[in-house]
Design an enzyme around this catalytic site. Structure first.
Site, PDB file in Angstrom:
ATOM      1  N   GLU A   4      -5.619  -0.502  -7.523  1.00 56.42           N
ATOM      2  CA  GLU A   4      -4.641   0.416  -8.097  1.00 56.42           C
ATOM      3  C   GLU A   4      -3.536  -0.406  -8.775  1.00 56.42           C
ATOM      4  OE1 GLU A   4      -4.409   4.358  -5.312  1.00 56.42           O
ATOM      5  OE2 GLU A   4      -3.562   2.526  -4.453  1.00 56.42           O
TER       6      GLU A   4
ATOM      7  N   HIS B 165      -2.536  -2.966  -5.944  1.00 53.50           N
ATOM      8  CA  HIS B 165      -2.989  -2.636  -4.588  1.00 53.50           C
ATOM      9  C   HIS B 165      -4.490  -2.839  -4.470  1.00 53.50           C
ATOM     10  CE1 HIS B 165      -3.783   0.566  -1.311  1.00 53.50           C
ATOM     11  NE2 HIS B 165      -3.633  -0.629  -0.775  1.00 53.50           N
TER      12      HIS B 165
ATOM     13  N   ASN C 150      -3.977   6.175  -0.714  1.00 51.57           N
ATOM     14  CA  ASN C 150      -3.348   6.398   0.590  1.00 51.57           C
ATOM     15  C   ASN C 150      -2.701   7.771   0.687  1.00 51.57           C
ATOM     16  OD1 ASN C 150      -3.843   4.219   2.365  1.00 51.57           O
ATOM     17  ND2 ASN C 150      -2.544   2.917   1.120  1.00 51.57           N
TER      18      ASN C 150
ATOM     19  N   SER D 248       0.815  -1.216   0.000  1.00 49.51           N
ATOM     20  CA  SER D 248       0.000   0.000   0.000  1.00 49.51           C
ATOM     21  C   SER D 248       0.844   1.259   0.000  1.00 49.51           C
ATOM     22  CB  SER D 248      -0.928   0.012   1.224  1.00 49.51           C
ATOM     23  OG  SER D 248      -0.166  -0.047   2.416  1.00 49.51           O
TER      24      SER D 248
END
Length: 388
Positions: free
Chosen positions: A152, A140, A190, A119
């Protein structure tokens, strides 16, 4: 045409979820873990979790049985020589992940794509131990993987265009949405989500409002499904804090990503959230209701400040060519999920209003944390919008 064979390394929560998704799309799946006891737990947890979906009429019993039959719980990596895609989902530690890929590269076929579910770690760093880094990239997934509709896809500096194309085609058949992001700290979700937590923690530190009031404001006024403190407790304060620290360090200590001392102390005290029974809230037998102060003016100020910072960070992702505006908004609405994409939200609020709020924060605090993004300033000057 035969379906691709998928390997998943790491039978924790994310590994189980990815294995379920792949098996649910009719792939044969190998799920490996270095600890045999964890494999047994994974088998039990997967079936139990899916049985609950059957009880709620969200799955058929036959689906559960078929998925379990397609997943092969492996205590060694010999079967991975037949895999077309191998996804690593072990602990978020660079050296451990690199060791996994060193071993794996000597087992898989030369056409097998290698992927990491990191991540926040650098794809380039992870690929540096490989002899053929062109077949390596980030994929991800979001937790819980079977429910979250986004992944992702993150190429590294050495990833080949063919690897990206094949992976996006394959994962696009598993998920409703894929987004492409550059190999930068936090990727899209994130990174853009940091102010959701960071600015909430900052306001708590300043005494603007307490935990429950900030959460109430973000849900009741902002329209978010969970408040930032509820979400931190759900994710785990240790995990959330580690991601923040990683992004802060990898952005060369940019103050926009500065971690919170409050959250550090929570982690040090073992107040990790739901999984430990105590975080910003208490759970289980000790659960107590926290009553928010429902002052609409204070609540609106809380929302405005967090939302302004979210928009500024999303604008920076576009400005630095990490991802296109539509991909940023798609990622944030499907991966977190936010009630609206931050850049669409910016257009609705008016970019001038957003810039004025940022300028006000920077003037008040005199901190680089609140510097307005150059793209936002340029768009205001040119009377542009993100979706004009």
């Amino acid at each position: 045409m035969d379906k691709e064979i998928i390997g998943v390394l790491g039978a924790g929560t994310m590994g189980q979820g990815i294995a379920q998704v792949a098996a649910g799309c009719h792939h044969k799946v190998y799920l490996y873990d270095a600890y045999p006891d964890q494999l047994g737990k994974a088998r039990h947890t997967l079936r139990t979790t899916m049985q609950r979906q059957v009880e709620k009429d969200r799955m058929l019993q036959q689906e559960v049985d078929d998925i379990m039959n397609r997943i092969h719980f492996a205590d060694d990596l010999t079967g991975y020589g037949r895999c077309d895609l191998a996804v690593e989902a072990v602990v978020e530690d660079l050296e451990i992940k690199q060791d996994v890929f060193r071993r794996l590269e000597g087992i898989v076929s030369r056409d097998c794509i290698l992927a990491t579910n990191t991540s926040s770690l650098s794809i380039a760093s992870l690929s540096s131990v490989l002899k053929k880094p062109g077949r390596f990239l980030g994929t991800h997934f979001f937790n819980p993987a079977p429910q979250m509709p986004l992944v992702e896809i993150v190429p590294g500096i050495s990833t080949s265009a063919g690897t990206v194309k094949k992976t996006r085609r394959l994962l696009g058949s598993w998920k409703d949405h894929t987004v492409l992001a550059k190999d930068t700290p936090g990727f899209i979700v994130n990174r853009v989500a940091r102010p959701f937590f960071g600015e909430a923690l900052r306001q708590l530190e300043e005494g603007v409002a307490d935990v429950s009031t900030i959460d109430w404001a973000m849900k009741e006024i902002g329209g978010f499904k969970r408040g930032p403190f509820q979400l931190m407790d759900f994710i785990g304060n240790d995990i959330n804090y580690k991601v923040t620290v990683t992004i802060f360090e990898e952005f060369f200590y940019d103050p926009r990503f500065k971690p919170s001392l409050i959250q550090q102390r929570m982690v040090e005290a073992g107040h990790l959230g739901r999984k430990s029974g105590k975080g910003f809230y208490e759970y289980g037998d000790n659960e107590k209701e926290q009553v928010p102060t429902k002052d609409r003016d204070v609540g609106q100020q809380i929302v405005n400040r967090i939302l302004t910072m979210l928009i500024n960070e999303a604008a920076d992702v576009v400005f630095m060519n990490i991802a296109a505006a539509k991909e940023v908004d798609l990622a944030m609405t499907k991966g977190v999920p936010f009630p609206k994409g931050p850049l669409e939200w910016a257009d609705d609020l008016g970019l001038m209003n957003v810039l004025d709020r940022l300028t006000g924060l920077q003037t008040e605090y005199r901190e680089d944390r609140y510097r307005p993004n150059p793209l936002l300033k340029k768009m205001v000057r040119n009377n542009e919008t993100f979706y004009g």
